[in-house]
Design an enzyme around this catalytic site. Structure first.
Site, PDB file in Angstrom:
ATOM      1  CG  HIS A  34     102.742   2.467  -0.458  1.00 37.07           C
ATOM      2  ND1 HIS A  34     101.774   3.277  -1.008  1.00 37.07           N
ATOM      3  CD2 HIS A  34     102.143   1.263  -0.285  1.00 37.07           C
ATOM      4  CE1 HIS A  34     100.654   2.602  -1.155  1.00 37.07           C
ATOM      5  NE2 HIS A  34     100.853   1.372  -0.706  1.00 37.07           N
ATOM      6  CE  LYS A  52      93.218   6.553  -6.289  1.00 31.29           C
ATOM      7  NZ  LYS A  52      92.449   7.566  -6.803  1.00 31.29           N
TER       8      LYS A  52
END
Length: 79
Positions: A34, A52
């Site tokens: 990420h 997430k």
């Protein structure tokens, strides 16, 4: 893309970042990737939707928010 009537397809993750017609990207990669891809997308001035958890550490998350703020792009988590 054309054989399936898909108007636009990309052969790499880097290509959408270089396309001026793309306003936002989704980062569905493993969490360990990420940070890298968020920084690439922010530098390319793309708004970002990231899965997430956004980051593995609070320090990384703060740096990601700062990178988006500096680039003037939105950062959203996929809840």
């Amino acid at each position: 893309g054309a054989e399936r009537n898909i108007p636009r397809a990309f052969g790499s993750s880097q290509q959408p970042l270089a396309d001026p017609d793309i306003d936002a990207v989704h980062i569905p990669l493993p969490t360990t990737l990420h940070v890298e891809w968020l920084h690439k997308a922010a530098a390319a001035k793309k708004h970002i939707l990231v899965e997430k958890p956004v980051a593995l550490t609070a320090e990384d998350a703060r740096a990601m928010v700062e990178a988006c703020d500096t680039a003037g792009v939105l950062l959203m988590d996929a809840v």
